[in-house]
Write an enzyme that holds these catalytic residues in place. Sequence first.
Site: not given
Ligand code: DX5
Ligand code: ZN
Length: 227
Positions: A7, A32, A34, A36, A65, A67, A136, A174, A176, A197
């Site tokens: 990501s 990936h 993200d 937002m 993705h 959001m 998620m 997706d 952690g 991360s």
């Molecule tokens: C969170 C995102 C994830 C995020 C994951 O809202 O949708 O894709 O980047 O990050 P890690 O892998 O650090 O949890």
């Molecule tokens: Zn995501």
Amino acid sequence: MALIAPSILSADFASLGAQAAAVARGGARLLHVDVMDGQFVPNLTLGPPVVKSLNAATDLFLDCHLMVQEPDRVIPLFLAAGADGISVHIEAVRHLHRTVQLIRDGGARTGVALNPATSLGHLEDILPEIDFVLLMSVNPGFPGQKFIPQVMEKVRRLAGMVAERRLETVIEVDGGVGAGNAHDLAAAGAGLLVAGSAVFGQSDPEDAARRLTALTAAAGPDPGWIP
Ligand code: DX5
Ligand code: ZN
């Protein structure tokens, strides 16, 4: 084998092209992305111009993705920018069937994302129409959160639903995800593992991608439609 989806939310936005190339060398086949909007989630990230630049800079599959609230307004922009797959949140959409058609008619792979508290029951009627489900495993909005352990069982239940109906719907997890749970998630039935991360948050993202890819190489279904 399950695939890792690094990501870019955790990447250095000043050098996205180089970062994409690094994870590609590490064996990643997708990125990936993200998106937002500051409304559906309390954070703002990026939009179609960034996807357009990434599309020109890399051959990796761009897994977008969204959001965002009422994504129908922006889906055509992401399709035009070169999104290869688009997932929308079931919690953010009023007419899901129509939204799914919009993505599919635009030529992208179609995904539906579920927040941790959203029941799999909501997928009942849409499952045959989509390519993947994004579960998620943190509350969306931020990278670096802790994996919610109950999602492991949710992956198993969804894999059961998919198998029972003789579908090939891919399960994406997706939030952690890292070396401590990637193999177990793949073994539970996930075919796509998002890692922010655990890849771009590391000092050597190429090496981190390579290690995670190796961890899941022997487990999980292969999402055949990702080149
Ligand atoms: C969170 C995102 C994830 C995020 C994951 O809202 O949708 O894709 O980047 O990050 P890690 O892998 O650090 O949890
Ligand atoms: Zn995501």
